[in-house]
Design an enzyme around this catalytic site. Structure first.
Site, short mmCIF file in Angstrom:
data_model
loop_
_atom_site.label_atom_id
_atom_site.label_comp_id
_atom_site.label_asym_id
_atom_site.label_seq_id
_atom_site.Cartn_x
_atom_site.Cartn_y
_atom_site.Cartn_z
N LYS A 67 -57.76 103.95 -0.14
CA LYS A 67 -58.59 103.25 -1.11
C LYS A 67 -58.92 104.19 -2.26
O LYS A 67 -58.75 105.40 -2.16
CB LYS A 67 -59.91 102.82 -0.43
CG LYS A 67 -59.71 101.89 0.74
CD LYS A 67 -61.01 101.27 1.19
CE LYS A 67 -61.79 102.15 2.12
NZ LYS A 67 -62.88 101.42 2.80
N GLU A 99 -64.81 106.45 -8.81
CA GLU A 99 -66.21 106.15 -9.12
C GLU A 99 -67.12 106.20 -7.89
O GLU A 99 -68.25 106.67 -7.98
CB GLU A 99 -66.32 104.77 -9.79
CG GLU A 99 -65.66 104.73 -11.16
CD GLU A 99 -65.21 103.33 -11.51
OE1 GLU A 99 -65.73 102.77 -12.47
OE2 GLU A 99 -64.33 102.78 -10.81
N ARG A 137 -58.79 102.12 -9.37
CA ARG A 137 -57.84 101.16 -8.85
C ARG A 137 -56.40 101.66 -8.76
O ARG A 137 -55.55 100.96 -8.22
CB ARG A 137 -57.86 99.89 -9.72
CG ARG A 137 -57.50 100.17 -11.18
CD ARG A 137 -57.54 98.92 -12.03
NE ARG A 137 -56.44 98.02 -11.74
CZ ARG A 137 -55.18 98.23 -12.10
NH1 ARG A 137 -54.85 99.32 -12.76
NH2 ARG A 137 -54.25 97.36 -11.80
#
Lengths: 326, 161
Positions: A282, A286, A89
């Site tokens: 983005k 992961e 994030r």
């Protein structure tokens, strides 16, 4: 006998905390006394490259080179909370917070420039190369350094960004629990030794949707790293949790890939900008791992016709499955 | 307790050691060379790799007294005051470092590999660093870096080795 096979795996992954949880990043942008741009952010660098990527975003937003960014991160003493370095994030969330803080600082610089340059409007004013100037009359300009010298109090803006998600409806399972999603496809070729059950991954290719590649070299590093973790996950790594006890608690029994196990990975970086992302970017940390293990298991099936439903596919498990098949 | 002397990064050093002290403890605790990392402490991960008499060793598996009179190179001995070793430079350029914990050992394994085999193939490079575990990088950019470093060293690069 050695048998070869190919396999493909596809994945998508929602980054961020998700499920309506307040996924907040805060960042401060400040005009330093020497005219450089100070970025204060609680983001943590753990090797993934957050410090580099976040500085690049700040430099882009301010129209300056990366050397003109003074980056302060991690210390809670002087940085606002940017959430954890988790859930892939930081680029998306904290990148957005930094971009917003820089845009606020830019606006602040423009208002000071209007005053100092005796202009009548913010229209047509540009901020780049460490100065604020009127595009139609570039002689009318003031440098960041001169603005900093003239300040009586610090020029500093704090902004926050919260990823937009909803809690899933308990009954129906409907909702928008994550945003954004990233997509990837892995293709691999394996060689299975039917006598020993050993699986070697010969080569791999990864196509990863990234929104926008802010730093292609770091992205490639994430893909290699994610593939190697998935390689261990698919073929080697087994905690052997027995009655709450981890049996394989040593590197001599918990096997992770070495450089010899790791194939070359061809990378295809797919840039399809995400409108809510900083410059379209983005997170990929992961996501780069998700599709690799399914691809490896599909390749094993293609090679020897055995559908493995438990990982890791260690040689003993595969041999057993091969014997059952015969 | 016993006093031993050894050469570390080209300098004569001496230290008080006790009998169960490992070379790793001697380097980190007695000589304060903390660039050498302790990973597993049992010779599996290679994070504590140093060069002893021209060969890589896991410094967690070598007793301190065994280093008496020996020549040791640690990661601190690679760069000069103002210049990185070509291997270190290549690691930075190729993006071969992520969290960095395995990197001192990787760089030293690369040095011994390139000292013994100046033009290694990619497979030989993989073999050469196969005793050094890395959880982050997937090794490929490390292999790229060692290939690049070989080029620097072979073109008369600025080795200080």
């Amino acid at each position: 006998m050695k048998k070869r096979g190919i396999g493909i795996g596809c994945g998508f992954y929602g980054t961020g905390y998700g499920n309506g949880f307040p996924d907040v990043s805060r960042a401060r942008a400040k005009l330093e006394t020497d005219g450089k741009i100070g970025i204060y952010v609680g983001a943590t660098e753990v090797g993934q490259g957050a410090k580099t990527v976040l500085q690049q975003i700040a430099a882009e937003a301010m129209g300056v080179s990366i050397e003109d960014i003074k980056f302060y991160c991690e210390s809670t003493e002087n940085t606002p909370d940017a959430g954890t370095a988790a859930a892939s994030r930081q680029t998306y969330n904290t990148g957005n917070a930094i971009k917003k803080a820089c845009e606020a600082l830019k606006e602040g610089l423009i208002y000071i420039a209007i005053d100092k340059l005796l202009l009548n409007s913010a229209v047509g004013i540009r901020v780049e190369n460490k100065k604020v100037y009127l595009e139609s009359y570039p002689q009318s300009a003031i440098s960041f350094e001169d603005i900093a010298k003239a300040l009586t109090e610090p020029l500093c803006f704090e902004e926050s960004f919260t990823a937009g998600t909803t809690k899933m409806e308990e009954e129906s399972g409907q909702g928008a629990p994550y945003w954004p999603y990233t997509f990837s496809v892995y293709g691999v070729e394996v060689e299975v030794d039917t006598q020993t059950g050993f699986v070697e991954v010969l080569k791999a290719v990864c196509a990863q949707d990234v929104g926008r590649a802010i730093n292609p070299q770091l992205l490639e590093g994430q893909i290699d790293g994610g593939f190697s973790m998935a390689l261990g996950y698919a073929l080697m790594e087994d905690l052997r949790l027995t009655n709450g006890e981890i049996r394989n608690n040593r590197f001599s029994s918990y096997i992770i890939p070495t450089a010899l196990d790791m194939p070359e990975v061809k990378k295809i970086i797919v840039e399809d900008p995400e409108v809510t992302g900083p410059y379209g970017a983005k997170g990929v940390g992961e996501p780069v791992m998700v599709a690799a293990a399914p691809a490896i298991l599909n390749a094993i099936y293609n090679a020897v016709g055995v559908r493995m439903r438990e990982i890791p596919v260690t040689p003993d498990r595969l041999l057993e499955a091969l014997m059952e098949k015969e | 307790m016993k006093e031993i002397s050894l050469r570390v990064n080209g300098e004569e050093r001496s230290a008080e050691i006790h009998e169960e002290m490992r070379l790793l403890d001697l380097l980190r605790d007695a000589l304060h060379l903390t660039g050498t990392k302790e990973g597993c402490g049992e010779g599996e991960c290679g994070a504590c790799t140093v060069i002893m008499e021209g060969k890589t060793v896991n410094s967690c598996m070598v007793m301190a007294f065994q280093a008496e009179g020996k020549e040791i190179i640690t990661i601190e001995g690679m760069a000069t005051k103002d210049k990185l070793h070509p291997i270190q430079r290549a690691f930075l350029e190729k993006g071969a470092v992520q969290c960095g914990f395995c990197i001192p050992g990787m760089v030293l394994s690369a040095k011994v590999l390139l000292d013994e085999n100046p033009i290694p193939t990619r497979d030989e490079i993989r073999e050469g660093i196969s005793g050094n575990l890395c959880r982050c990088t997937g090794y490929n950019k490390i292999v790229d870096a060692i290939e690049t470093a070989a080029g620097y060293l072979n073109t008369g690069g600025d080795s200080n080795a």
